[in-house]
Design an enzyme around this catalytic site. Structure first.
Site, PDB file in Angstrom:
ATOM      1  N   LEU A 193       0.858  -1.174   0.000  1.00  0.00           N
ATOM      2  CA  LEU A 193       0.000   0.000   0.000  1.00  0.00           C
ATOM      3  C   LEU A 193       0.894   1.224   0.000  1.00  0.00           C
ATOM      4  O   LEU A 193       1.994   1.206   0.574  1.00  0.00           O
ATOM      5  CB  LEU A 193      -0.896   0.034   1.245  1.00  0.00           C
ATOM      6  CG  LEU A 193      -1.977  -1.040   1.391  1.00  0.00           C
ATOM      7  CD1 LEU A 193      -2.747  -0.823   2.692  1.00  0.00           C
ATOM      8  CD2 LEU A 193      -2.926  -1.053   0.214  1.00  0.00           C
ATOM      9  N   ASP A 194       0.432   2.318  -0.628  1.00  0.00           N
ATOM     10  CA  ASP A 194       1.190   3.567  -0.573  1.00  0.00           C
ATOM     11  C   ASP A 194       1.385   4.007   0.877  1.00  0.00           C
ATOM     12  O   ASP A 194       0.588   3.652   1.760  1.00  0.00           O
ATOM     13  CB  ASP A 194       0.446   4.680  -1.322  1.00  0.00           C
ATOM     14  CG  ASP A 194       0.309   4.393  -2.807  1.00  0.00           C
ATOM     15  OD1 ASP A 194       1.032   3.509  -3.306  1.00  0.00           O
ATOM     16  OD2 ASP A 194      -0.520   5.051  -3.454  1.00  0.00           O
ATOM     17  N   ARG A 195       2.403   4.792   1.114  1.00  0.00           N
ATOM     18  CA  ARG A 195       2.748   5.227   2.468  1.00  0.00           C
ATOM     19  C   ARG A 195       1.541   5.791   3.215  1.00  0.00           C
ATOM     20  O   ARG A 195       1.318   5.461   4.383  1.00  0.00           O
ATOM     21  CB  ARG A 195       3.854   6.290   2.407  1.00  0.00           C
ATOM     22  CG  ARG A 195       4.255   6.838   3.772  1.00  0.00           C
ATOM     23  CD  ARG A 195       5.295   7.921   3.622  1.00  0.00           C
ATOM     24  NE  ARG A 195       4.740   9.096   2.932  1.00  0.00           N
ATOM     25  CZ  ARG A 195       5.456  10.160   2.586  1.00  0.00           C
ATOM     26  NH1 ARG A 195       6.764  10.186   2.825  1.00  0.00           N
ATOM     27  NH2 ARG A 195       4.881  11.179   1.963  1.00  0.00           N
ATOM     28  N   THR A 240      -1.717   5.539   2.337  1.00  0.00           N
ATOM     29  CA  THR A 240      -2.959   4.788   2.191  1.00  0.00           C
ATOM     30  C   THR A 240      -3.090   3.850   3.381  1.00  0.00           C
ATOM     31  O   THR A 240      -2.144   3.159   3.743  1.00  0.00           O
ATOM     32  CB  THR A 240      -2.969   3.980   0.886  1.00  0.00           C
ATOM     33  OG1 THR A 240      -2.903   4.881  -0.222  1.00  0.00           O
ATOM     34  CG2 THR A 240      -4.218   3.127   0.757  1.00  0.00           C
ATOM     35  N   ARG A 286      -5.053   6.131  -7.624  1.00  0.00           N
ATOM     36  CA  ARG A 286      -4.815   7.572  -7.662  1.00  0.00           C
ATOM     37  C   ARG A 286      -4.591   8.050  -9.096  1.00  0.00           C
ATOM     38  O   ARG A 286      -5.123   9.087  -9.521  1.00  0.00           O
ATOM     39  CB  ARG A 286      -3.619   7.917  -6.779  1.00  0.00           C
ATOM     40  CG  ARG A 286      -3.832   7.520  -5.318  1.00  0.00           C
ATOM     41  CD  ARG A 286      -2.535   7.493  -4.543  1.00  0.00           C
ATOM     42  NE  ARG A 286      -1.952   8.836  -4.437  1.00  0.00           N
ATOM     43  CZ  ARG A 286      -0.732   9.060  -3.978  1.00  0.00           C
ATOM     44  NH1 ARG A 286       0.054   8.055  -3.621  1.00  0.00           N
ATOM     45  NH2 ARG A 286      -0.280  10.299  -3.910  1.00  0.00           N
TER      46      ARG A 286
END
Length: 355
Positions: free
Chosen positions: A142-144, A146, A250
């Site tokens: 997961l993105d930082r 998110t 995104r």
């Protein structure tokens, strides 16, 4: 001195600065690193050094020096809080907090999810299937900033099986996202390839180029919110990933002209007024649902995770502007009502049917 490598500029590189091209193709980790290499005389175009603002022509031969990688020791465990929703001998399901990077990188040498997993499990009790020694336990990311549910594996057999299931679209991963603008249709699909941005290495973009990878996202509208004096309304959606590209939701939602609320990077087309993001300093994106088959036992497992406090507060602010929930929205919120933050229950997948 590091190794010398070469690259031949293609047609899409023509007219672009050398530092941008070096970064876009991953030849250096960032545009600033590429610029430093050019300034240090470590890059040659057709046999000559150039300035970093030099633009390329198709067919130019680029010779560049790759510095020797520094030796890295084993990943150290760190006592970073983990919100573990499920754990057995093979897998973990965690709810990741905002600000936690998944694995070490050039910009984050420690303080990552991997450091937390090593502390909790011991590195010898984590899979190593990502091809990098600094990614034990990791099967997807997961993105930082998110938040929400993600999987980790405790042995290679489980890790390889989960990665194969993700690749084969057998893992059900769903995300709650609040986007700018009112989406008129109740469902949608975005099928658009994603690659590194040509101008900025750390960004991704929808592009048609040899390095682009297929990316497929579907979404359902859960709730719409009417226009305000400084915004063009909002839509809460449930996104389902069929592929796992970097920043996929995104990038896709910006491409669809509905960027995520609070996104500091992919915000083209979003209102300029700061109040339109309700004070968020991160994207409104939360992994709220994951369903998968336990790779060793064959048991089907399903997990749900309610919104974090900061994201729930945004919906509270918007409540008076609601245009009503869709049928899908009522289903999802009924599900989340049984999954209070911060502790979500574990259920069998068949208990819920196909959401």
């Amino acid at each position: 001195m590091g190794a010398l490598k070469s690259y031949t500029a293609c047609a899409e590189d023509a007219g672009s600065r050398i530092d941008a091209v070096l970064a876009a193709h991953g030849l250096y980790p960032s545009r600033s690193a590429a610029a430093r290499a050019v300034e240090d005389g470590a890059v040659y175009i057709n046999g000559s050094t150039v300035a970093k603002k030099h633009t390329l022509c198709a067919g130019d031969t680029v010779v560049y020096e790759v510095p020797d990688a520094p030796e890295q020791g084993p990943v150290q465990g760190q006592a970073i809080p983990l919100d573990i929703r499920y754990e057995d001998d093979d897998v973990l399901v965690i709810s990741k907090q905002a600000g936690l990077v998944c694995h070490p990188s050039v910009d984050h040498s420690d303080g990552t999810l991997v450091n937390a997993l090593v502390y909790h499990c011991g590195v010898e009790h984590l899979c190593n299937v990502q091809g990098e020694s600094d990614r034990p336990g990791i099967v997807h990311r997961l993105d930082r900033d998110t938040t929400g549910l993600m999987l980790a594996a405790k042995n290679d057999a489980a890790g390889l099986a989960l990665m194969a299931d993700i690749r084969d679209r057998a893992v059900d991963r769903r995300y709650l996202a609040l986007v700018h603008g009112v989406i008129p249709h109740d469902t949608g699909m975005i099928d658009a390839p994603i690659a590194r941005s040509l101008n900025e290495r750390t960004r991704m973009a929808v592009r048609e180029c040899p390095s682009a990878r297929d990316a497929l996202t579907t979404f359902r509208v859960l709730e719409r919110f009417e226009h305000g004096p400084r915004d063009n309304g909002y839509t809460l959606i449930d996104c389902k990933l069929y592929t796992g590209r970097t920043h996929q939701i995104r990038v896709h939602m910006q491409y669809a002209k509905h960027p995520l609320v609070g996104d500091p990077v992919y915000n083209s087309g979003a209102p300029k007024d700061a109040d339109a993001n309700f004070g968020l300093d991160r994207q409104f994106l939360h992994s709220f649902q994951v369903g998968f088959t336990q790779p060793m036992t064959g048991e089907d497992l399903f997990f749900a995770d309610n919104l974090t406090d900061d994201l729930a507060a945004v919906l509270d602010q918007l409540a008076s502007r609601s245009l009503g929930r869709t049928e899908a929205g009522r289903e999802v919120f009924e599900l989340l009502a049984d999954s209070p933050h911060p502790t979500a229950p574990v259920h069998h997948l068949e208990d819920f049917g196909a959401l």
